[in-house]
Design a protein around this motif. Structure first.
Motif, PDB file in Angstrom:
ATOM      1  N   ALA A   1      45.526  64.229  15.066  1.00  0.00           N
ATOM      2  CA  ALA A   1      47.322  63.121  14.969  1.00  0.00           C
ATOM      3  C   ALA A   1      47.629  63.120  13.566  1.00  0.00           C
ATOM      4  O   ALA A   1      46.506  62.534  12.884  1.00  0.00           O
ATOM      5  CB  ALA A   1      48.267  62.854  15.964  1.00  0.00           C
ATOM      6  N   MET A   2      48.856  63.358  12.940  1.00  0.00           N
ATOM      7  CA  MET A   2      49.476  63.090  11.449  1.00  0.00           C
ATOM      8  C   MET A   2      49.805  62.251  11.871  1.00  0.00           C
ATOM      9  O   MET A   2      50.786  62.582  12.559  1.00  0.00           O
ATOM     10  CB  MET A   2      49.594  64.021  10.695  1.00  0.00           C
ATOM     11  N   ARG A   3      50.661  61.130  11.410  1.00  0.00           N
ATOM     12  CA  ARG A   3      52.028  60.267  10.946  1.00  0.00           C
ATOM     13  C   ARG A   3      52.861  61.279  10.728  1.00  0.00           C
ATOM     14  O   ARG A   3      53.449  60.979  11.437  1.00  0.00           O
ATOM     15  CB  ARG A   3      51.704  59.449  10.013  1.00  0.00           C
ATOM     16  N   TYR A   4      52.601  61.896   9.809  1.00  0.00           N
ATOM     17  CA  TYR A   4      53.412  62.791   9.206  1.00  0.00           C
ATOM     18  C   TYR A   4      52.850  64.350   9.418  1.00  0.00           C
ATOM     19  O   TYR A   4      52.325  64.537   8.850  1.00  0.00           O
ATOM     20  CB  TYR A   4      54.007  62.071   8.027  1.00  0.00           C
ATOM     21  N   GLN A   5      54.253  64.993  10.079  1.00  0.00           N
ATOM     22  CA  GLN A   5      53.947  66.690  10.272  1.00  0.00           C
ATOM     23  C   GLN A   5      53.153  67.317  10.969  1.00  0.00           C
ATOM     24  O   GLN A   5      53.097  66.015  12.217  1.00  0.00           O
ATOM     25  CB  GLN A   5      54.098  67.363   8.566  1.00  0.00           C
ATOM     26  N   ASN A   6      52.349  67.840  10.740  1.00  0.00           N
ATOM     27  CA  ASN A   6      50.977  68.478  12.054  1.00  0.00           C
ATOM     28  C   ASN A   6      49.361  67.708  12.068  1.00  0.00           C
ATOM     29  O   ASN A   6      49.292  68.229  10.712  1.00  0.00           O
ATOM     30  CB  ASN A   6      51.498  69.602  12.138  1.00  0.00           C
ATOM     31  N   PRO A   7      49.626  68.006  13.158  1.00  0.00           N
ATOM     32  CA  PRO A   7      49.395  67.494  14.126  1.00  0.00           C
ATOM     33  C   PRO A   7      50.117  66.099  14.665  1.00  0.00           C
ATOM     34  O   PRO A   7      49.533  65.076  14.173  1.00  0.00           O
ATOM     35  CB  PRO A   7      48.732  67.814  15.086  1.00  0.00           C
ATOM     36  N   SER A   8      50.903  66.499  15.434  1.00  0.00           N
ATOM     37  CA  SER A   8      51.839  64.656  15.944  1.00  0.00           C
ATOM     38  C   SER A   8      51.828  64.337  16.568  1.00  0.00           C
ATOM     39  O   SER A   8      50.833  64.517  17.465  1.00  0.00           O
ATOM     40  CB  SER A   8      53.500  65.511  15.973  1.00  0.00           C
ATOM     41  N   ILE A   9      51.999  62.652  16.630  1.00  0.00           N
ATOM     42  CA  ILE A   9      50.687  61.727  17.591  1.00  0.00           C
ATOM     43  C   ILE A   9      51.678  62.076  18.807  1.00  0.00           C
ATOM     44  O   ILE A   9      51.295  61.983  19.685  1.00  0.00           O
ATOM     45  CB  ILE A   9      52.272  60.247  16.584  1.00  0.00           C
ATOM     46  N   GLU A  10      52.943  62.807  18.818  1.00  0.00           N
ATOM     47  CA  GLU A  10      53.750  62.355  19.812  1.00  0.00           C
ATOM     48  C   GLU A  10      52.743  64.048  20.639  1.00  0.00           C
ATOM     49  O   GLU A  10      52.726  64.178  22.058  1.00  0.00           O
ATOM     50  CB  GLU A  10      55.376  63.123  19.846  1.00  0.00           C
ATOM     51  N   LYS A  11      52.587  64.763  20.242  1.00  0.00           N
ATOM     52  CA  LYS A  11      51.990  65.513  21.048  1.00  0.00           C
ATOM     53  C   LYS A  11      50.697  65.539  21.023  1.00  0.00           C
ATOM     54  O   LYS A  11      50.201  65.918  22.413  1.00  0.00           O
ATOM     55  CB  LYS A  11      51.542  67.422  20.089  1.00  0.00           C
ATOM     56  N   ALA A  12      49.860  64.173  20.474  1.00  0.00           N
ATOM     57  CA  ALA A  12      48.249  64.580  21.025  1.00  0.00           C
ATOM     58  C   ALA A  12      48.655  63.438  21.937  1.00  0.00           C
ATOM     59  O   ALA A  12      47.819  63.540  23.377  1.00  0.00           O
ATOM     60  CB  ALA A  12      48.142  63.406  19.964  1.00  0.00           C
ATOM     61  N   LEU A  13      49.529  62.678  22.400  1.00  0.00           N
ATOM     62  CA  LEU A  13      50.336  61.970  23.163  1.00  0.00           C
ATOM     63  C   LEU A  13      49.991  62.560  24.336  1.00  0.00           C
ATOM     64  O   LEU A  13      49.904  62.276  25.641  1.00  0.00           O
ATOM     65  CB  LEU A  13      51.354  60.634  22.923  1.00  0.00           C
TER      66      LEU A  13
ATOM     67  N   ALA B   1      47.683  48.150   6.283  1.00  0.00           N
ATOM     68  CA  ALA B   1      48.529  48.126   6.253  1.00  0.00           C
ATOM     69  C   ALA B   1      50.030  48.386   6.798  1.00  0.00           C
ATOM     70  O   ALA B   1      49.509  48.881   7.236  1.00  0.00           O
ATOM     71  CB  ALA B   1      48.871  48.202   4.252  1.00  0.00           C
ATOM     72  N   SER B   2      51.156  47.467   6.673  1.00  0.00           N
ATOM     73  CA  SER B   2      52.461  47.971   7.092  1.00  0.00           C
ATOM     74  C   SER B   2      53.061  49.412   7.230  1.00  0.00           C
ATOM     75  O   SER B   2      53.170  49.997   8.085  1.00  0.00           O
ATOM     76  CB  SER B   2      53.451  47.489   7.095  1.00  0.00           C
ATOM     77  N   ALA B   3      52.598  49.907   5.647  1.00  0.00           N
ATOM     78  CA  ALA B   3      53.050  51.137   6.072  1.00  0.00           C
ATOM     79  C   ALA B   3      52.443  52.157   5.996  1.00  0.00           C
ATOM     80  O   ALA B   3      52.655  53.401   6.467  1.00  0.00           O
ATOM     81  CB  ALA B   3      53.110  51.464   4.071  1.00  0.00           C
ATOM     82  N   SER B   4      51.018  52.105   6.489  1.00  0.00           N
ATOM     83  CA  SER B   4      49.758  52.668   6.448  1.00  0.00           C
ATOM     84  C   SER B   4      49.498  52.325   8.282  1.00  0.00           C
ATOM     85  O   SER B   4      50.472  53.510   9.015  1.00  0.00           O
ATOM     86  CB  SER B   4      48.731  52.728   5.915  1.00  0.00           C
ATOM     87  N   THR B   5      48.556  51.615   8.498  1.00  0.00           N
ATOM     88  CA  THR B   5      48.705  51.373  10.066  1.00  0.00           C
ATOM     89  C   THR B   5      49.970  50.607  11.084  1.00  0.00           C
ATOM     90  O   THR B   5      49.626  51.254  11.841  1.00  0.00           O
ATOM     91  CB  THR B   5      47.301  50.264  10.253  1.00  0.00           C
ATOM     92  N   GLY B   6      50.492  49.963  10.311  1.00  0.00           N
ATOM     93  CA  GLY B   6      51.890  49.753  10.986  1.00  0.00           C
ATOM     94  C   GLY B   6      52.787  50.718  11.362  1.00  0.00           C
ATOM     95  O   GLY B   6      52.898  50.746  12.453  1.00  0.00           O
ATOM     96  N   SER B   7      52.447  51.877  10.046  1.00  0.00           N
ATOM     97  CA  SER B   7      53.320  52.540  10.688  1.00  0.00           C
ATOM     98  C   SER B   7      53.224  53.552  12.903  1.00  0.00           C
ATOM     99  O   SER B   7      53.682  53.752  12.931  1.00  0.00           O
ATOM    100  CB  SER B   7      53.941  53.679   9.465  1.00  0.00           C
ATOM    101  N   VAL B   8      51.851  53.724  12.011  1.00  0.00           N
ATOM    102  CA  VAL B   8      50.759  54.477  12.758  1.00  0.00           C
ATOM    103  C   VAL B   8      51.301  53.626  14.444  1.00  0.00           C
ATOM    104  O   VAL B   8      51.937  54.057  15.000  1.00  0.00           O
ATOM    105  CB  VAL B   8      49.274  54.614  13.022  1.00  0.00           C
ATOM    106  N   TYR B   9      50.594  51.815  14.420  1.00  0.00           N
ATOM    107  CA  TYR B   9      51.433  51.241  15.790  1.00  0.00           C
ATOM    108  C   TYR B   9      52.633  51.714  16.279  1.00  0.00           C
ATOM    109  O   TYR B   9      52.854  52.013  17.111  1.00  0.00           O
ATOM    110  CB  TYR B   9      51.074  50.474  15.327  1.00  0.00           C
ATOM    111  N   LYS B  10      53.805  52.372  15.852  1.00  0.00           N
ATOM    112  CA  LYS B  10      55.354  51.430  15.206  1.00  0.00           C
ATOM    113  C   LYS B  10      55.551  53.324  16.124  1.00  0.00           C
ATOM    114  O   LYS B  10      56.593  53.217  17.187  1.00  0.00           O
ATOM    115  CB  LYS B  10      55.858  51.666  14.368  1.00  0.00           C
ATOM    116  N   GLU B  11      55.049  53.760  16.033  1.00  0.00           N
ATOM    117  CA  GLU B  11      54.883  55.246  15.889  1.00  0.00           C
ATOM    118  C   GLU B  11      54.658  55.666  17.889  1.00  0.00           C
ATOM    119  O   GLU B  11      55.392  56.207  18.896  1.00  0.00           O
ATOM    120  CB  GLU B  11      54.425  56.191  15.045  1.00  0.00           C
ATOM    121  N   VAL B  12      53.549  55.352  17.839  1.00  0.00           N
ATOM    122  CA  VAL B  12      52.708  55.288  18.959  1.00  0.00           C
ATOM    123  C   VAL B  12      53.829  54.490  20.394  1.00  0.00           C
ATOM    124  O   VAL B  12      53.844  55.562  21.360  1.00  0.00           O
ATOM    125  CB  VAL B  12      50.830  54.849  19.360  1.00  0.00           C
ATOM    126  N   MET B  13      53.948  53.473  19.732  1.00  0.00           N
ATOM    127  CA  MET B  13      54.507  52.682  20.806  1.00  0.00           C
ATOM    128  C   MET B  13      56.544  53.597  21.225  1.00  0.00           C
ATOM    129  O   MET B  13      56.313  53.618  22.381  1.00  0.00           O
ATOM    130  CB  MET B  13      55.202  51.148  20.331  1.00  0.00           C
TER     131      MET B  13
END
Length: 357
Positions: A115-127, A148-160
């Motif tokens: 997945a990609m945090r932004y655009q495709n393939p999206s985290i939502e589609k992969a999950l 970093a909050s802006a990278s790893t932290g953002s992935v955490y937030k989108e997954v949740m």
């Protein structure tokens, strides 16, 4: 029912036979194409993330939608066209290759999605795809060596965000960072030694993606430790989640593996945006300083990235090369990213199977 029957242990054979683990690999993202509309769409999604540009929503909306996206997209599209390959964005191409290789080595007890945090393939589609597999566990591996909050932290937030409304949640394990993993370090060391065998370099540059200083300060839970100086001289419990400190630690590990003496290398930061101060030193200011000191050849690493992308191939590999030569340097060489190398796949296999590795 007899006491003997009650004392019989629970038979986990059947359960163990059906245990299946999902692995979600996540990189930052890329436009769907180098066209201006697709680049503009990517920039809007990326920069509207409150963890990337951490200013009030209204200010962020006007800045991104009325200033940055309209004016930056045409310029960025030209650069993406330089980066683009016949099979598409290298970041996405290498991502799919790593996904397939990792799936092969992990075997049928695992299901790997990219997945990609932004655009495709999206985290939502992969999950959504992983959800259908009746998984026991999902391991989320952001492709960022340093947290970093802006990278790893953002992935955490989108997954949740995606899984928060699932009726059934499997166990979810997030990989926070992997900068210390021996195979991650060895991958870059082996690449560096390849170039060092071909040329005698005066200096070694380790350039990492930058962040605003305010994001580093906000992440200092002690409220007083971060000083943007000697506090990054070692990584300990006080700064273990500090992106800047982790970058300096990455450099120390690579320098040790490469056998580079003190005084022959520099850690610096690139890709700053806006007028607020970002973490220093800035790569584009370090380069003229090196040439003034007589440095004629430099080997450059980008250890914040695991796949070739705009920030490595174009910014470090071409733009900084041009600056280095303009300032009097002669030979500037970029060390490519780990991409889909065997050692990177082995590193991921270790991360998935051995959380403590």
């Amino acid at each position: 029912m007899s006491a003997t029957t009650l004392a019989q242990p629970f038979d986990t054979t059947t359960l163990n036979d059906v245990r299946k683990t999902g692995v979600l690999l996540v990189n930052l993202g890329t436009p769907d194409s180098p066209s201006v509309p697709d680049v503009r769409k990517y920039l809007r999604q990326f920069l509207m993330d409150e963890r990337v540009i951490d200013i009030p929503y209204v200010n962020r909306w006007f800045l991104i939608n009325l200033v940055i996206a309209p004016f930056r997209a045409p310029k960025s599209a030209k650069v993406y066209k330089q980066l683009w390959r016949p099979d598409g964005s290298p970041l996405k191409t290498y991502g799919y290759s790593v996904k397939d290789k990792l799936q092969k080595v992990l075997g049928g007890d695992y299901v790997v999605e990219l997945a990609m945090r932004y655009q495709n393939p999206s985290i939502e589609k992969a999950l959504v795809a992983l959800r259908k597999e009746c998984l026991t566990e999902i391991i989320v591996v952001p492709f960022f060596p340093q947290y970093a909050s802006a990278s790893t932290g953002s992935v955490y937030k989108e997954v949740m965000r995606v899984v928060k409304d699932w009726e059934v949640l499997p166990e979810i394990r997030f990989v926070n960072r992997f900068l210390e993993h021996p195979k991650f370090i060895k991958g870059f060391v082996d690449l560096g030694k390849k170039y060092m065998a071909q040329h005698d370099y005066d200096h070694f540059v380790f350039s990492y993606h930058g962040l605003p200083e305010r994001q580093i300060t906000k992440g200092d839970v002690t409220g007083s430790f971060c000083q943007f100086g000697s506090c990054c001289d070692k990584l300990d419990h006080r700064n273990q989640h500090c992106y800047r400190a982790q970058c300096f630690e990455t450099t120390r590990l690579l320098v040790k593996g490469l056998g580079i003496p003190e005084g022959k290398y520099t850690t610096c930061f690139q890709s700053r945006l806006g007028k607020s101060p970002w973490i220093k030193p800035y790569t584009d200011e370090v380069i003229p300083e090196l040439t003034k000191k007589g440095v004629k050849s430099a080997l450059a690493f980008s250890p914040a990235f695991v796949a070739d992308c705009l920030e490595t191939t174009i910014e470090v590999g071409e733009e900084y090369k041009e600056l280095f030569e303009k300032e009097g340097g002669v030979h500037w060489q970029l060390v490519e990213s780990l991409n889909d190398s065997d050692i990177w796949v082995e590193c991921l296999e270790d991360i998935v199977k051995n959380p403590a590795s």
